[in-house]
Scaffold this motif. Structure first.
Motif, mmCIF file in Angstrom:
data_model
loop_
_atom_site.group_PDB
_atom_site.id
_atom_site.type_symbol
_atom_site.label_atom_id
_atom_site.label_comp_id
_atom_site.label_asym_id
_atom_site.label_seq_id
_atom_site.Cartn_x
_atom_site.Cartn_y
_atom_site.Cartn_z
ATOM 1 N N GLY A 215 -37.887 47.017 -89.167
ATOM 2 C CA GLY A 215 -37.322 48.295 -88.291
ATOM 3 C C GLY A 215 -35.833 48.583 -88.029
ATOM 4 N N SER A 216 -35.047 47.700 -88.840
ATOM 5 C CA SER A 216 -33.496 47.792 -88.726
ATOM 6 C C SER A 216 -33.005 47.909 -87.415
ATOM 7 N N ARG A 217 -33.608 47.303 -86.204
ATOM 8 C CA ARG A 217 -32.989 47.633 -85.168
ATOM 9 C C ARG A 217 -33.368 46.723 -83.940
ATOM 10 N N VAL A 218 -32.685 46.672 -82.948
ATOM 11 C CA VAL A 218 -33.512 46.000 -81.794
ATOM 12 C C VAL A 218 -33.178 47.063 -80.596
ATOM 13 N N ASP A 230 -32.350 51.701 -74.615
ATOM 14 C CA ASP A 230 -31.099 51.516 -75.674
ATOM 15 C C ASP A 230 -31.923 51.126 -77.207
ATOM 16 N N GLU A 231 -30.749 51.342 -78.113
ATOM 17 C CA GLU A 231 -31.243 51.021 -79.397
ATOM 18 C C GLU A 231 -29.845 50.307 -79.940
ATOM 19 N N VAL A 232 -30.037 49.256 -80.781
ATOM 20 C CA VAL A 232 -29.059 48.681 -81.653
ATOM 21 C C VAL A 232 -29.335 48.969 -83.025
ATOM 22 N N ILE A 233 -28.628 49.654 -83.712
ATOM 23 C CA ILE A 233 -28.895 49.708 -85.143
ATOM 24 C C ILE A 233 -28.421 48.493 -85.962
ATOM 25 N N VAL A 234 -29.193 48.026 -86.910
ATOM 26 C CA VAL A 234 -28.662 46.704 -87.615
ATOM 27 C C VAL A 234 -28.812 47.086 -88.936
ATOM 28 N N PRO A 235 -27.696 46.743 -89.810
ATOM 29 C CA PRO A 235 -27.656 47.230 -91.471
ATOM 30 C C PRO A 235 -28.626 45.850 -92.025
ATOM 31 N N ALA A 236 -29.847 45.682 -91.892
ATOM 32 C CA ALA A 236 -30.623 44.690 -92.342
ATOM 33 C C ALA A 236 -31.997 45.396 -91.960
ATOM 34 N N LYS A 237 -32.896 45.160 -93.045
ATOM 35 C CA LYS A 237 -34.180 45.828 -93.095
ATOM 36 C C LYS A 237 -35.169 44.911 -91.833
ATOM 37 N N ASN A 238 -35.225 43.560 -92.158
ATOM 38 C CA ASN A 238 -35.790 42.446 -91.164
ATOM 39 C C ASN A 238 -35.134 42.097 -90.146
ATOM 40 N N VAL A 239 -35.195 42.476 -88.755
ATOM 41 C CA VAL A 239 -34.395 41.989 -87.838
ATOM 42 C C VAL A 239 -35.390 41.226 -87.139
ATOM 43 N N THR A 240 -34.912 39.848 -86.825
ATOM 44 C CA THR A 240 -35.856 38.622 -86.381
ATOM 45 C C THR A 240 -35.598 38.354 -85.089
ATOM 46 N N SER A 241 -34.502 38.284 -84.541
ATOM 47 C CA SER A 241 -34.241 38.002 -83.076
ATOM 48 C C SER A 241 -32.920 38.080 -82.653
ATOM 49 N N CYS A 242 -32.759 37.871 -81.324
ATOM 50 C CA CYS A 242 -31.483 38.233 -80.541
ATOM 51 C C CYS A 242 -31.378 37.277 -79.628
ATOM 52 N N ALA A 243 -29.969 37.207 -79.024
ATOM 53 C CA ALA A 243 -29.689 36.249 -77.822
ATOM 54 C C ALA A 243 -28.132 36.558 -77.457
ATOM 55 N N PHE A 244 -28.518 36.750 -76.072
ATOM 56 C CA PHE A 244 -26.729 36.946 -75.457
ATOM 57 C C PHE A 244 -26.099 35.862 -75.475
ATOM 58 N N GLY A 245 -24.707 35.931 -75.643
ATOM 59 C CA GLY A 245 -23.565 34.988 -75.728
ATOM 60 C C GLY A 245 -22.410 35.263 -75.447
ATOM 61 N N GLY A 246 -21.437 34.665 -75.889
ATOM 62 C CA GLY A 246 -19.962 35.048 -75.344
ATOM 63 C C GLY A 246 -19.590 34.300 -74.223
#
Length: 294
Positions: A215-218, A230-246
């Motif tokens: 889906g190219s997104r989070v 909200d939506e995050v557009i990701v320039p990759a077809k298969n988006v697998t996971s996410c984590a907050f950092g920094g």
């Protein structure tokens, strides 16, 4: 509002997964499951340290200082960073050689939840397990197909869980004292045209962020209203996971995969398999360490 994720590392991982921000080390741990690699990314130096293993690695969480807990193809292991010693903690599915561990996270008290799946995604072959602080392992859910995203509400009273082929994020009542689950309801149904829900994280407002395989997104959702925010557009077809950092936990790190893509898709999404990041307007919930009582 739509965010746009930027490439941090052009790693070309076959199956980048399992990002975990270690707030003590200020590093992002993440894995390439099929590549059998564990990565440690330091955003200050922009260096990505890679450790190669000889079996698939589905998830990583920090344990005691100098230790990591790894969920792998053939069980859950303790890994000593200094000596590189890998010690088996539990292998509940030794009778299922075609299964491997997939996504895993620790609850707010330091118990490790981790799920399994068949290598070919065979329906109902997987399960979700809980590794207690004393090293005891319990099966929490059976007949899982692709055990994926996990998150706990900021108050710790709810657990969110994704079994990818259901297309849903489910809510469970969570008993923090004992680590027990009772099913509540589906929280979010991901429309098919948006891909399949994969990994997930949660922010301090209790909103969940879901990675979309294919889906190219989070996307960010209110899990109690089932409403997309909200939506995050990701320039990759298969988006697998996410984590907050920094430093302020307001940077969302996003893993992606190249697995299963044809040449045309790789031409269209050449950064697939990379690690991405986006600065958000919210703060995430800190990832938990495994707190062994032994």
């Amino acid at each position: 509002m739509a965010y746009l994720a930027e490439l941090v590392l052009d790693e070309k991982a076959t199956l980048g997964e399992g990002p975990h921000w270690d707030h003590q080390e200020n590093k992002l741990y993440w894995v390439d499951i099929i590549g059998k690699k564990l990565h440690a990314f330091d955003p200050v130096t922009n260096k990505n340290r890679t450790l190669q293993f000889d079996q698939y690695i589905g998830a990583v969480v920090p344990g005691k200082t100098g230790q990591l807990i790894l969920a792998m193809q053939n069980g859950i292991y303790r890994y000593e960073l200094e000596s590189k010693l890998l010690t088996l903690i539990a292998d509940p599915e030794s009778d299922k050689p075609n299964n491997r561990f997939n996504d895993g996270k620790c609850d707010p008290t330091g118990r490790f939840y981790v799920g399994t799946m068949d290598l070919n995604g065979k329906k109902g072959s997987g399960a979700l397990y809980r590794l207690d602080r004393d090293g005891q392992l319990s099966k929490m859910l059976s007949s899982v197909t692709i055990s994926n995203g996990l998150a706990w509400s900021p108050d710790g009273n709810e657990m969110y869980f994704i079994d990818t082929p259901t297309g849903e994020v489910a809510i469970y009542h969570y008993n923090q004292q004992f680590g027990d689950l009772s099913y509540k309801q589906p929280a979010v149904k991901i429309p098919q045209e948006m891909g399949s829900p994969d990994g997930m994280t949660i922010d301090q407002e209790g909103m969940i962020w879901v990675a979309h395989w294919g889906g190219s997104r989070v996307t960010r959702w209110d899990p109690h209203l089932g409403k997309q925010l909200d939506e995050v557009i990701v320039p990759a077809k298969n988006v697998t996971s996410c984590a907050f950092g920094g430093e302020n936990l307001d940077e969302l790190y996003i893993t992606t995969a190249r697995q299963g893509m044809n040449d045309d898709e790789l031409l269209k999404f050449p950064q697939s398999g990379g690690l991405f990041k986006v600065k958000t307007d919210v703060q995430g919930v800190r990832g938990n360490h495994y707190r062994s009582s032994k």
